[in-house]
Design a protein around this motif. Sequence first.
Motif, PDB file in Angstrom:
ATOM      1  N   HIS A   1      51.146  52.592 -65.631  1.00  0.00           N
ATOM      2  CA  HIS A   1      51.617  51.740 -64.507  1.00  0.00           C
ATOM      3  C   HIS A   1      52.588  52.574 -63.643  1.00  0.00           C
ATOM      4  CE1 HIS A   1      52.079  48.135 -62.550  1.00  0.00           C
ATOM      5  NE2 HIS A   1      53.427  47.874 -62.915  1.00  0.00           N
ATOM      6  N   ARG A   2      53.395  51.827 -62.831  1.00  0.00           N
ATOM      7  CA  ARG A   2      54.105  52.746 -61.878  1.00  0.00           C
ATOM      8  C   ARG A   2      55.655  53.030 -62.663  1.00  0.00           C
ATOM      9  NH1 ARG A   2      52.750  48.463 -59.195  1.00  0.00           N
ATOM     10  NH2 ARG A   2      54.725  47.625 -58.547  1.00  0.00           N
ATOM     11  N   ILE A   3      56.089  52.331 -63.720  1.00  0.00           N
ATOM     12  CA  ILE A   3      57.076  52.716 -64.536  1.00  0.00           C
ATOM     13  C   ILE A   3      56.548  52.690 -65.835  1.00  0.00           C
ATOM     14  CG2 ILE A   3      58.760  51.445 -62.976  1.00  0.00           C
ATOM     15  CD1 ILE A   3      58.802  49.338 -64.901  1.00  0.00           C
TER      16      ILE A   3
ATOM     17  N   ASP B   1      50.069  45.205 -66.884  1.00  0.00           N
ATOM     18  CA  ASP B   1      50.149  46.160 -65.949  1.00  0.00           C
ATOM     19  C   ASP B   1      49.717  47.489 -66.206  1.00  0.00           C
ATOM     20  OD1 ASP B   1      51.349  43.658 -65.252  1.00  0.00           O
ATOM     21  OD2 ASP B   1      52.764  44.549 -63.892  1.00  0.00           O
ATOM     22  N   THR B   2      48.523  48.016 -65.632  1.00  0.00           N
ATOM     23  CA  THR B   2      47.970  49.270 -65.775  1.00  0.00           C
ATOM     24  C   THR B   2      46.741  49.395 -65.002  1.00  0.00           C
ATOM     25  OG1 THR B   2      47.260  50.698 -67.583  1.00  0.00           O
ATOM     26  CG2 THR B   2      46.540  48.543 -67.768  1.00  0.00           C
TER      27      THR B   2
ATOM     28  N   THR C   1      44.688  41.156 -61.916  1.00  0.00           N
ATOM     29  CA  THR C   1      45.828  41.192 -60.800  1.00  0.00           C
ATOM     30  C   THR C   1      44.634  40.770 -59.330  1.00  0.00           C
ATOM     31  OG1 THR C   1      47.559  42.157 -61.882  1.00  0.00           O
ATOM     32  CG2 THR C   1      47.673  41.758 -59.272  1.00  0.00           C
ATOM     33  N   PHE C   2      43.660  41.749 -59.357  1.00  0.00           N
ATOM     34  CA  PHE C   2      43.041  41.684 -58.223  1.00  0.00           C
ATOM     35  C   PHE C   2      41.635  41.401 -58.352  1.00  0.00           C
ATOM     36  CE2 PHE C   2      46.559  44.501 -57.285  1.00  0.00           C
ATOM     37  CZ  PHE C   2      47.260  43.976 -56.005  1.00  0.00           C
ATOM     38  N   ALA C   3      41.007  40.998 -57.256  1.00  0.00           N
ATOM     39  CA  ALA C   3      39.330  40.928 -57.404  1.00  0.00           C
ATOM     40  C   ALA C   3      38.711  42.166 -57.118  1.00  0.00           C
ATOM     41  CB  ALA C   3      39.020  39.801 -56.193  1.00  0.00           C
TER      42      ALA C   3
ATOM     43  N   ALA D   1      44.083  50.140 -57.033  1.00  0.00           N
ATOM     44  CA  ALA D   1      44.502  51.357 -57.427  1.00  0.00           C
ATOM     45  C   ALA D   1      45.895  51.855 -56.762  1.00  0.00           C
ATOM     46  CB  ALA D   1      43.392  52.233 -56.852  1.00  0.00           C
ATOM     47  N   GLN D   2      46.172  51.343 -55.643  1.00  0.00           N
ATOM     48  CA  GLN D   2      47.500  51.570 -55.123  1.00  0.00           C
ATOM     49  C   GLN D   2      48.609  51.268 -55.863  1.00  0.00           C
ATOM     50  OE1 GLN D   2      48.061  50.182 -51.146  1.00  0.00           O
ATOM     51  NE2 GLN D   2      50.048  50.474 -51.066  1.00  0.00           N
ATOM     52  N   TYR D   3      48.572  50.086 -56.561  1.00  0.00           N
ATOM     53  CA  TYR D   3      49.562  49.500 -57.358  1.00  0.00           C
ATOM     54  C   TYR D   3      49.491  49.556 -58.896  1.00  0.00           C
ATOM     55  CZ  TYR D   3      51.385  47.344 -53.094  1.00  0.00           C
ATOM     56  OH  TYR D   3      51.777  47.295 -51.604  1.00  0.00           O
TER      57      TYR D   3
END
Length: 296
Positions: free
Chosen positions: A133-135, A196-197, A218-220, A228-230
Amino acid sequence: MRELVVLGTASQVPTRERNHNGYLLRWDGEGLLFDPGEGTQRQMIRAGVSASQVTRICLTHVHGDHCYGLPGVLSRMALDGVAHPVHVHYPASGEPVVGALVALATPGIDLHLHPHGSAGEIADGLSIRPLDHRIEAYGYRLVEPDGRTLLPERLAAAGIGGPAAGRLQRAGVVDGVRLEDVSVPRRGQRFAFVMDTAPCDGADELAEAADVLVAESTFADDDAELAAQYQHLTAGQAGALAGRAGAATLVLTHFSSRYPNVTPLAAQARAQAPHTTVAAANDLDRVGFPSRRPGG
């Protein structure tokens, strides 16, 4: 008793129908609260869950929608006079955030803080693996030790009954009858929590042969570039995770507010995991553990 109580299912921001994250796993005598986001204390009331049931709090990471409910939950436990120890597990890099949140809570409970920074077992049967994840983020896996299931017909043939059956399970042999002669192996049940990953090896290791896998969705699939961005999973990626792992039940959650109807997300996950029971979670859902598999 083993049961997952879903307290909230929204990512980033709550909606009219979905609160921020929050998941209570009732596992025999323990209550593991995962990622208590803002409003978790109220959701526990709505779900009929007592704060006194919580023995461990497990944070995957310290983004607000996964931890801002911590002070309220701890304060409620202090108000209710919870006497047992409460253990909080979280990534070591989140120490400043966790420290600030704990400082906001009403004191008075026997609180133990356990930062972690690498894969491994962090409590009896409870282990972690790094996510992408981002962190810094970690997922959790809880495994029951393997055991044996007694077979009534074999017990009767061996003349074992009543208290003797209990002694046989504890001692392994009673009056010359061995436990393995009157039982079959029973695989311990397994629970996995993957939040989140992006897709990663850690998520696969956590999900392996899980009886219940909770995974973010989180996303469809149509929004795979955003995922991928997040560094999040799409519904199809969550389904593929469950399919590769051979998970019995997949609970999808952590939905973006852009999807008022998550039924298509469940369908996308189900297409990637045809042998897995897939459910898109709603707030206050209760998920039981599936029946044990043959030989398991």
